[in-house]
Design a protein around this motif. Sequence first.
Motif, mmCIF file in Angstrom:
data_model
loop_
_atom_site.group_PDB
_atom_site.id
_atom_site.type_symbol
_atom_site.label_atom_id
_atom_site.label_comp_id
_atom_site.label_asym_id
_atom_site.label_seq_id
_atom_site.Cartn_x
_atom_site.Cartn_y
_atom_site.Cartn_z
ATOM 1 N N TRP A 116 4.036 48.089 -47.447
ATOM 2 C CA TRP A 116 5.528 47.772 -48.077
ATOM 3 C C TRP A 116 5.184 47.986 -49.574
ATOM 4 O O TRP A 116 5.922 48.723 -50.424
ATOM 5 C CB TRP A 116 6.105 46.558 -47.843
ATOM 6 N N ASP A 182 3.843 45.427 -40.430
ATOM 7 C CA ASP A 182 4.478 45.306 -41.780
ATOM 8 C C ASP A 182 6.134 45.186 -41.835
ATOM 9 O O ASP A 182 7.037 46.063 -41.025
ATOM 10 C CB ASP A 182 4.334 46.885 -42.465
ATOM 11 N N TRP A 183 6.964 44.561 -42.633
ATOM 12 C CA TRP A 183 8.310 44.275 -42.513
ATOM 13 C C TRP A 183 8.991 45.324 -42.970
ATOM 14 O O TRP A 183 10.236 45.597 -42.702
ATOM 15 C CB TRP A 183 8.666 43.169 -43.496
ATOM 16 N N LEU A 184 8.627 46.543 -43.827
ATOM 17 C CA LEU A 184 9.214 47.539 -44.385
ATOM 18 C C LEU A 184 9.247 48.882 -43.438
ATOM 19 O O LEU A 184 10.222 49.704 -43.169
ATOM 20 C CB LEU A 184 8.899 47.970 -45.848
ATOM 21 N N ALA A 185 8.130 48.921 -42.968
ATOM 22 C CA ALA A 185 7.913 50.118 -42.161
ATOM 23 C C ALA A 185 8.933 50.605 -41.030
ATOM 24 O O ALA A 185 9.311 51.680 -40.792
ATOM 25 C CB ALA A 185 6.685 50.160 -41.278
ATOM 26 N N THR A 283 8.198 59.160 -46.668
ATOM 27 C CA THR A 283 7.649 57.928 -45.903
ATOM 28 C C THR A 283 8.021 57.807 -44.364
ATOM 29 O O THR A 283 7.360 57.355 -43.680
ATOM 30 C CB THR A 283 8.646 56.704 -46.539
#
Length: 373
Positions: A116, A182-185, A283
């Motif tokens: 993140w 990962d929390w954002l992936a 991303t």
Amino acid sequence: MPIIDNRQHNVLSSSVDERVRALSVVQKLLSRPDFGAMAAVLLVFGFFATIAGDSGMFAADGVLNWTTVSAQLAVLAIGACLLMIAGEFDLSIGSMIGFAGMVIAIPALYWGWPLWASIMLAFATAMSLGALIGYIVIRTGLPSFIVSLAFLFILRGLTIALSILFTDKTIVSGVNKVAENDWLAPLFGGEFGQSLFVWLANIGVIDSYAEGEPIVTGIPMIVGWSILLVMLGSAVLHYTRFGNWIFATGGDQQAAQNMGVPTAKVKILLFVLTAFCATVYATCQVVEFGSAAADRGVLKEFEAIIAVVIGGTLLTGGYGSVIGALFGALIFGVVQIGLFFSGISSDWFRVFVGLMLLIAVLFNNFIRRRIIR
């Protein structure tokens, strides 16, 4: 003195009004920036429905294929569209994709950063570079075509040089391992709508595998990003003061400045937007494929511009449509996947793109002359 029959006069007036009204509708349609793209979408869908309708192109997995390809280009085209309406170009977005991908992968895999944090670093770096490009264009008065072309080479060279310097390779793999917790992936590499597709498979609307899993498990997040950006871009362009500033800046910059429009601020912010869109694209690819490559994004800047032009945006600025840019990207996706399903050599794809660009420019020229008149 002749006597006028009011009933006959009313009938004649009514018929004249209908003809005028019909002409007005046609004029309104022709004046829409996205009219040509909408017509082209219908023609493309009709063509491939005829020659590839039985090949699975319009089955659930086939639809997902061309939708995903279209969404990827649409993410880039939205930013490029708004910038072109303001009268500028950004040729650096293709190189920005490869650069942002490496900025994500190298810290996460070689420096021990959480994914993140690497993603946020990529967005901050790319958007700062976008602001720098816009600032140079404003301060020097150089054409944005030249400045962004310079950054196309600068960023591509930096991407290759830095990836070799830090990793001794130009393709960095293994991002999927650090992305697992990962929390954002998942916001970039996950899927949404899984329960909907399970339900559709259960009722027999879409196919499923022997073990019962639907052949399409969900919609990639890149599709969600494209929908979100189209909605926000269209709303900003047509319903906000900033949208009016974009049109005014591209239509007549000097007149806009005389009316108090901060044209420099508008352009710099739009260069930041194109960098943001390129980083979203990068991303999503890094998280989905688990790797970053130095050559990723090659020629994407030209594909985005072509999609925007096909969508009805004038090369001279001041006129365009975010919805049209979406249609332009959709044409790309449908043709690219449709050629595969129809068995036609993919070599013809570039021929088609060139023809579509030429037709779109001619049509847009016609529209521009009508607007001037």
